[in-house]
Design an enzyme around this catalytic site. Structure first.
Site: not given
Ligand code: SAH
Ligand code: SF4
Length: 377
Positions: A117, A120, A93, A342, A113, A106
């Site tokens: 995390c 996420c 997306e 985003c 991934c 974005c």
């Molecule tokens: N992998 C990279 C870039 C993509 S994630 C990273 O982790 O930085 C982009 C941002 O969205 C990151 O800061 C991530 O932690 C945040 N994010 C992921 N899941 C989320 C959620 N459920 N609510 C709010 N932010 C979230």
């Molecule tokens: Fe991957 Fe989501 Fe962690 Fe970013 S926040 S590194 S997209 S698992």
């Protein structure tokens, strides 16, 4: 699968080499890049400043092939979202978020991934594959086309880009660098270096390499002020703990002659990382790291097990950091009606990996309802 070369993902030097390789002058590359990225062309016949013979030659050997748009949704507040379809049902997306004169796109870098995390939804899908340069820049091409060519003063709708969609950009390093070069190139999308942000969860060795390759703004997904908690929320922390991550941030900033700061992203999760003691630890941790802090209220998705803190808690956390002198912003949620926050784009994109199956099984074992994950329409 087409055997023609796709010009969409070529950087300027690559495009120049391509024209030389077909016996043409290198400056032709510049004309064609402008057609592709400025005017959104995908047909050589439209390129009226190229001779007929060259247009025919290009049609035989090359193509301009963007990813397919599976779904396009424009929200009332100006937010736009695209579900982009790649091969074999892979989808990512892309979201455009307007804010006054600024328009931020974005962009995704991987399907899924690997870094998992805990908060996420992309992580829950597991890793499927890296995007190609054409697929990364293709997201920008699609978004730009939706606005039409920039006006005759060159004013663009997309002024900022954040690599904060699906995936960890530093784990698709070469393709992301090439795509960001095209984003910055005047013959590409002309995005200023300060307005092009790469976000990483902390792949430390690649952070050191980044400086040598391209000048962009850096954001780090911090999310926790101590190793014990970060090991749980951002598991890559077990490999590259906070001391190493902070050293890499300091060095990144130090290397540039200008004054710049790393943006520390901090997803606030109710009762998990949003307590007073966490703010205190964060202040201590960032004492010697030139940084600003972006607080992101957790975006819920089905069965995440986490909650977003209430507004008062979020504000109290921000106040504490501001009192300590940190520039601290709270990311507002936009495009709610099209589910377009985003960094949390992919909750509804189909997922097909083993990790996803394992996660759903775990949820089922707890007696909860398994979310049906599909591309919404
Ligand atoms: N992998 C990279 C870039 C993509 S994630 C990273 O982790 O930085 C982009 C941002 O969205 C990151 O800061 C991530 O932690 C945040 N994010 C992921 N899941 C989320 C959620 N459920 N609510 C709010 N932010 C979230
Ligand atoms: Fe991957 Fe989501 Fe962690 Fe970013 S926040 S590194 S997209 S698992």
């Amino acid at each position: 699968m087409s055997s023609k070369v796709n010009l969409l993902g070529m950087t300027r030097p690559q495009m120049e080499d391509f024209f030389e390789s077909i016996g043409e002058k290198r400056f032709r590359a510049h004309q064609v890049m402008k057609w592709i990225h400025f005017f959104g062309a995908d047909d050589f016949e439209a390129m009226t400043n190229l001779g007929k013979a060259l247009r025919a030659k290009l049609s035989e050997t090359a193509e301009i092939r963007g990813p397919k748009v599976a779904l396009e949704h424009f929200s009332n507040d100006g937010t736009r979202k695209w579900v982009v379809e790649l091969d074999q049902g892979n989808k990512v997306e892309t979201v455009f978020i307007p804010d006054g004169k600024r328009g931020t796109l974005c962009v995704s870098s991987q399907v899924g991934c690997a870094l998992d995390c805990s908060f996420c939804s992309t992580g829950k899908q597991g890793f499927h594959r890296d995007l190609t340069v054409a697929e990364i820049i293709g997201q920008m091409w699609i978004a730009q086309r939706s606005f039409g060519a920039p006006d005759n003063r060159g004013i663009r709708n997309i002024t900022n880009v954040v690599m904060m969609g699906m995936g960890e950009p530093l784990l698709n390093f070469e393709n992301v660098i090439s795509a960001m070069e095209l984003m910055k190139d005047d013959l590409g999308y002309g995005v200023a270096k300060k307005r092009l942000t790469l976000s990483t969860s902390g792949v430390v060795p690649k952070m050191y390499e980044l400086y040598d390759r391209i000048d962009v703004a850096l954001a780090v997904s911090l999310h926790a002020p101590n190793d014990a908690l970060r090991d749980v929320l951002v598991p890559v922390n077990k490999k590259y703990p906070l001391s190493e991550l902070m050293a890499a941030c300091r060095e990144y900033v130090d290397k540039f002659p200008d004054t710049r700061r790393v943006t520390m992203e901090y997803v606030l999760i109710d009762g998990v990382n949003d307590k007073y003691e966490h703010a205190e630890q964060l202040i201590e941790l960032l004492q010697n790291v030139p940084s600003k802090i972006n607080l992101i209220p957790f975006n819920p998705f089905p069965n995440s097990g986490y909650k977003r803190p209430n507004g008062m808690r979020i504000k109290a956390f921000q106040d504490r950091l501001m009192k300590a002198g940190f520039v601290t912003t709270i990311r507002t949620t936009r495009g709610d009606d099209i589910d377009a926050a985003c960094g949390q784009l992919v909750g509804k994109v189909q997922d097909r990996t083993r990790r996803s199956a394992q996660w759903q099984a775990k949820v089922a074992a707890k007696g909860k309802k398994i979310p049906v994950q599909q591309t919404g329409s």
